[in-house]
Scaffold this motif. Structure first.
Motif, short mmCIF file in Angstrom:
data_model
loop_
_atom_site.label_atom_id
_atom_site.label_comp_id
_atom_site.label_asym_id
_atom_site.label_seq_id
_atom_site.Cartn_x
_atom_site.Cartn_y
_atom_site.Cartn_z
N MET A 143 -9.09 10.24 59.74
CA MET A 143 -8.03 10.80 60.57
C MET A 143 -6.71 10.09 60.24
SD MET A 143 -7.63 10.71 64.73
CE MET A 143 -9.17 11.57 64.99
N PRO A 144 -5.63 10.83 59.98
CA PRO A 144 -4.35 10.20 59.70
C PRO A 144 -3.89 9.33 60.86
CG PRO A 144 -4.31 12.55 59.20
CD PRO A 144 -5.57 12.30 59.94
N VAL A 145 -3.15 8.28 60.53
CA VAL A 145 -2.66 7.37 61.57
C VAL A 145 -1.76 8.10 62.55
CG1 VAL A 145 -1.23 5.34 62.00
CG2 VAL A 145 -2.85 5.32 60.13
N SER A 146 -0.99 9.09 62.06
CA SER A 146 -0.09 9.83 62.94
C SER A 146 -0.86 10.54 64.05
CB SER A 146 0.72 10.84 62.13
OG SER A 146 -0.15 11.75 61.47
N GLU A 147 -2.10 11.00 63.72
CA GLU A 147 -2.91 11.66 64.74
C GLU A 147 -3.60 10.62 65.62
OE1 GLU A 147 -5.66 14.40 63.03
OE2 GLU A 147 -4.20 15.21 61.63
N MET A 148 -4.06 9.56 64.99
CA MET A 148 -4.78 8.53 65.74
C MET A 148 -3.88 7.85 66.76
SD MET A 148 -7.03 6.78 62.73
CE MET A 148 -7.91 5.69 63.83
N SER A 149 -2.58 7.79 66.47
CA SER A 149 -1.67 7.12 67.38
C SER A 149 -1.56 7.83 68.72
CB SER A 149 -0.27 7.02 66.75
OG SER A 149 0.27 8.30 66.58
N GLU A 150 -1.98 9.10 68.75
CA GLU A 150 -1.91 9.85 70.01
C GLU A 150 -3.08 9.51 70.93
OE1 GLU A 150 -1.71 13.91 68.93
OE2 GLU A 150 0.10 13.71 67.74
N ALA A 151 -4.12 8.91 70.33
CA ALA A 151 -5.30 8.58 71.13
C ALA A 151 -5.01 7.38 72.02
CB ALA A 151 -6.48 8.27 70.22
N ILE A 152 -5.68 7.34 73.14
CA ILE A 152 -5.57 6.19 74.04
C ILE A 152 -6.91 5.49 74.04
CG2 ILE A 152 -5.30 5.48 76.43
CD1 ILE A 152 -3.40 7.76 76.83
N HIS A 153 -6.88 4.19 73.67
CA HIS A 153 -8.11 3.41 73.57
C HIS A 153 -8.20 2.51 74.78
CE1 HIS A 153 -8.25 4.94 69.51
NE2 HIS A 153 -7.00 4.55 69.37
N THR A 154 -9.34 2.46 75.38
CA THR A 154 -9.52 1.64 76.58
C THR A 154 -10.54 0.55 76.32
OG1 THR A 154 -11.25 3.07 77.43
CG2 THR A 154 -8.99 3.59 78.06
N VAL A 155 -10.28 -0.61 76.90
CA VAL A 155 -11.21 -1.73 76.84
C VAL A 155 -11.29 -2.34 78.22
CG1 VAL A 155 -10.73 -2.27 74.43
CG2 VAL A 155 -9.37 -3.34 76.20
N PRO A 156 -12.43 -2.92 78.58
CA PRO A 156 -12.53 -3.56 79.89
C PRO A 156 -11.71 -4.82 79.92
CG PRO A 156 -14.50 -3.97 78.59
CD PRO A 156 -13.67 -3.00 77.81
N ASP A 157 -11.02 -5.06 81.00
CA ASP A 157 -10.25 -6.28 81.16
C ASP A 157 -11.14 -7.34 81.78
OD1 ASP A 157 -8.48 -8.25 81.56
OD2 ASP A 157 -7.28 -7.23 83.09
N LEU A 158 -11.61 -8.29 80.95
CA LEU A 158 -12.48 -9.35 81.42
C LEU A 158 -11.71 -10.63 81.61
CD1 LEU A 158 -15.65 -8.71 79.26
CD2 LEU A 158 -15.00 -7.71 81.44
N ALA A 159 -10.40 -10.57 81.57
CA ALA A 159 -9.59 -11.78 81.67
C ALA A 159 -9.68 -12.38 83.05
CB ALA A 159 -8.13 -11.46 81.35
N LEU A 161 -3.35 0.11 62.37
CA LEU A 161 -4.42 0.06 61.39
C LEU A 161 -3.91 0.07 59.96
CD1 LEU A 161 -7.08 2.41 63.03
CD2 LEU A 161 -7.18 -0.09 62.81
N ASP A 162 -2.83 0.82 59.71
CA ASP A 162 -2.27 0.87 58.36
C ASP A 162 -1.72 -0.48 57.93
OD1 ASP A 162 -2.82 3.23 57.20
OD2 ASP A 162 -0.83 4.12 57.43
N VAL A 163 -1.25 -1.26 58.89
CA VAL A 163 -0.73 -2.59 58.57
C VAL A 163 -1.84 -3.45 58.00
CG1 VAL A 163 0.44 -4.64 59.46
CG2 VAL A 163 1.00 -2.38 60.39
N ILE A 164 -3.04 -3.34 58.58
CA ILE A 164 -4.18 -4.10 58.07
C ILE A 164 -4.57 -3.60 56.68
CG2 ILE A 164 -6.64 -4.58 58.38
CD1 ILE A 164 -6.29 -4.71 61.28
N ARG A 165 -4.65 -2.29 56.53
CA ARG A 165 -5.07 -1.72 55.25
C ARG A 165 -4.16 -2.18 54.12
NH1 ARG A 165 -5.20 3.22 58.12
NH2 ARG A 165 -7.29 3.78 58.84
N GLN A 166 -2.86 -2.18 54.37
CA GLN A 166 -1.90 -2.52 53.33
C GLN A 166 -1.68 -4.02 53.20
OE1 GLN A 166 1.64 -0.31 54.34
NE2 GLN A 166 0.53 1.62 54.49
N GLY A 167 -1.89 -4.76 54.29
CA GLY A 167 -1.56 -6.18 54.26
C GLY A 167 -2.67 -7.10 53.85
N SER A 168 -3.91 -6.75 54.16
CA SER A 168 -5.03 -7.64 53.84
C SER A 168 -6.30 -6.83 53.64
CB SER A 168 -5.23 -8.68 54.95
OG SER A 168 -6.40 -9.44 54.71
N ALA A 209 -1.05 -7.06 63.19
CA ALA A 209 0.24 -6.44 62.88
C ALA A 209 1.39 -7.36 63.26
CB ALA A 209 0.37 -5.10 63.60
N PHE A 210 1.33 -7.96 64.45
CA PHE A 210 2.42 -8.85 64.87
C PHE A 210 2.45 -10.11 64.00
CE2 PHE A 210 4.41 -12.17 67.44
CZ PHE A 210 5.57 -11.53 67.85
#
Length: 357
Positions: A1-17, A34-41, A64-65
Motif C-alpha cells: 500500500m502506498p504511504v500516501s494511502e497508509m497515512s490516512e489510516a489511524i493506528h491504535t495502541v494501548p496506553d500502558l504508561a 515508514l518511508d523514512v526507515i526504508r530510505q534511511g536504514s 524518523a525524528f
C-alpha cells in the motif's frame, strides 16, 4: 500500500504508561514515517518487518525524528545552532505543539502515548552537540559515553514503546544500543576521519603508536589501526553478549524483531573482521541475502532460557535507566514479592489452631 494511502489510516495502541488509565491512543502520523526507515536504514527497516504492527508504527515515529535530527547535524555546514533548533523542536513536541513536520508530529504522539521522559531524547541531542563541537574521546569510557547518548537513548525509547520499564531490561536495552554504536564506529573509521571526526579512544591509538590528528589528516589502513578496530569490536561483542540476555524480558512478539536488529549489526562487525579490520578503504555491510538469513535466524532461534543478566547498567548509561525506570515493574521485584508472600502464607498455615472451649 502506498504511504500516501497508509497515512490516512489511524493506528491504535494501548496506553500502558499509567496504571490508572488504559485509554486507547491514536497514532495518526506513524505510517507516514515508514518511508523514512526504508530510505534511511535498510538494517532497521529489515528488522522492523517482524515487529508487531503497533510497535513498528511507534518505532517508525521514533526513527524518523532521530533520523531527521541526525541529518541536520551531519550537514557539513551545521553549527551548534542546529542543535539549539532541535532542542526547541523537542520542547514543542513535548508541549503538544510540534512544528509542521511529519517527524515532529509523529514523535509528539509517541512520547505522549508511551510516557517517554524528555531527558532521554535531550541526551541524544547532547550527543549530536558533541559531534558539532568536535569533542575528543580519550578513553573507551568516553566513547561509551557518546554511544549512550546517540544509541543507548534509542534503546531506552524502544524498550518503553514495548511497555518494558524495569531497570534490568532498560540496562540491557542500553547495552544493545551502545554495542551497535561501537560497531558503527568500527565500520566507519575512514569515513569519519575524512569528515574530521575520530571516535576511537585516543589512549588506545597512542598505545598503538597512532594519534588522532594524524588519523584525521591522513587516514590510512595499517596493522596498528587494525589492532585498535579489533579491540573496539571485542568490546562491542562483550557488551552485545550481555545485551542479548535482555531479549528474554521483552514481549514474545517483539523478540524476533529486536533479535534481528542485533544479529544484523553483529553481522556488520563480522564483515569488518572479514575485511581484515580495514575500515578505511572498505565499508562493511550486510547484503540483502545475508539480512534475510539473519532475519530467518531471528525467527527460528529457540527461546532464551533463564533470566535476564542482572548486571547493573554501565556507569555511562545508568542515568538513562534511572530516568526511565519503573522499579515496581522489575520482574525480579515481583518475584521477590511472591516469594515473600508465599513464606508469609506458609507461616500463617503453620500457626496452631486455637481450640474453642
Amino acid at each position: 500500500m502506498p504511504v500516501s494511502e497508509m497515512s490516512e489510516a489511524i493506528h491504535t495502541v494501548p496506553d500502558l504508561a499509567s496504571s490508572k488509565s488504559r485509554k486507547t491512543v491514536k497514532l495518526r502520523h506513524a505510517a507516514e514515517c515508514l518511508d523514512v526507515i526504508r530510505q534511511g536504514s535498510r538494517s532497521f527497516h529489515f528488522a522492523s518487518l517482524v515487529l508487531p504492527r503497533d510497535i513498528r508504527m511507534a518505532a517508525a515515529s521514533l526513527y524518523a525524528f532521530c533520523r531527521v535530527s541526525d541529518d541536520l547535524v551531519d550537514d557539513p555546514r551545521a553549527t551548534l545552532e542546529a542543535a539549539h533548533r532541535l532542542r526547541e523542536r523537542l520542547a514543542l513536541a513535548y508541549e503538544g505543539r510540534p512544528i509542521d513536520h511529519i517527524a515532529d508530529r509523529a514523535f509528539a504522539e509517541v512520547v505522549e502515548a508511551y510516557d517517554i521522559p524528555q531527558s532521554v531524547p535531550l541526551s541524544m541531542i547532547e550527543g549530536f552537540e558533541w559531534d558539532l563541537t568536535g569533542k575528543r574521546y580519550e578513553t573507551i569510557g568516553d566513547v561509551i559515553d557518546y554511544g549512550a547518548r546517540v544509541a543507548g537513548t534509542v534503546g531506552v525509547m524502544m524498550s518503553l514503546v514495548m511497555h518494558r520499564r524495569s531497570p534490568r531490561t532498560l540496562a540491557r536495552a542500553c547495552d544493545l544500543g551502545v554495542a551497535m554504536q561501537l560497531i558503527n564506529i568500527a565500520r566507519d573509521v575512514g569515513e569519519d576521519a575524512r569528515n574530521g571526526r575520530v571516535y576511537l579512544p585516543a589512549d588506545w591509538l597512542a598505545e598503538a603508536g597512532l594519534n588522532v590528528e594524524e588519523l584525521m589528516k591522513n587516514p590510512q589502513h595499517s596493522d596498528a589501526l587494525a589492532s585498535v578496530v579489533e579491540r573496539l569490536l571485542d568490546e562491542a561483542d562483550a557488551i552485545f553478549e550481555r545485551a542479548r540476555t535482555g531479549f528474554a524480558d521483552l514481549p514474545a512478539s517483539c523478540r524476533p524483531g529486536i533479535r534481528a536488529a542485533g544479529f544484523v549489526y553483529a553481522g556488520i562487525g563480522t564483515q569488518v573482521r572479514a575485511n581484515g579490520f580495514n575500515s578505511v578503504d572498505h565499508r562493511a555491510f550486510t547484503t540483502r541475502r545475508q539480512k534475510l538469513r539473519l532475519l530467518l535466524r531471528a525467527l527460528s532461534v529457540a527461546e532464551i532460557n533463564g533470566a535476564c543478566d542482572e548486571t547493573p547498567a554501565l556507569a555511562e548509561t545508568s542515568y538513562l535507566v534511572d530516568a526511565a525506570a519503573d522499579h515496581s515493574a522489575d520482574p525480579r521485584s515481583r518475584g521477590e514479592w511472591l516469594v515473600d508472600l508465599s513464606a508469609k502464607l506458609h507461616q500463617h498455615d503453620r500457626r496452631p489452631t486455637r481450640v474453642q472451649s
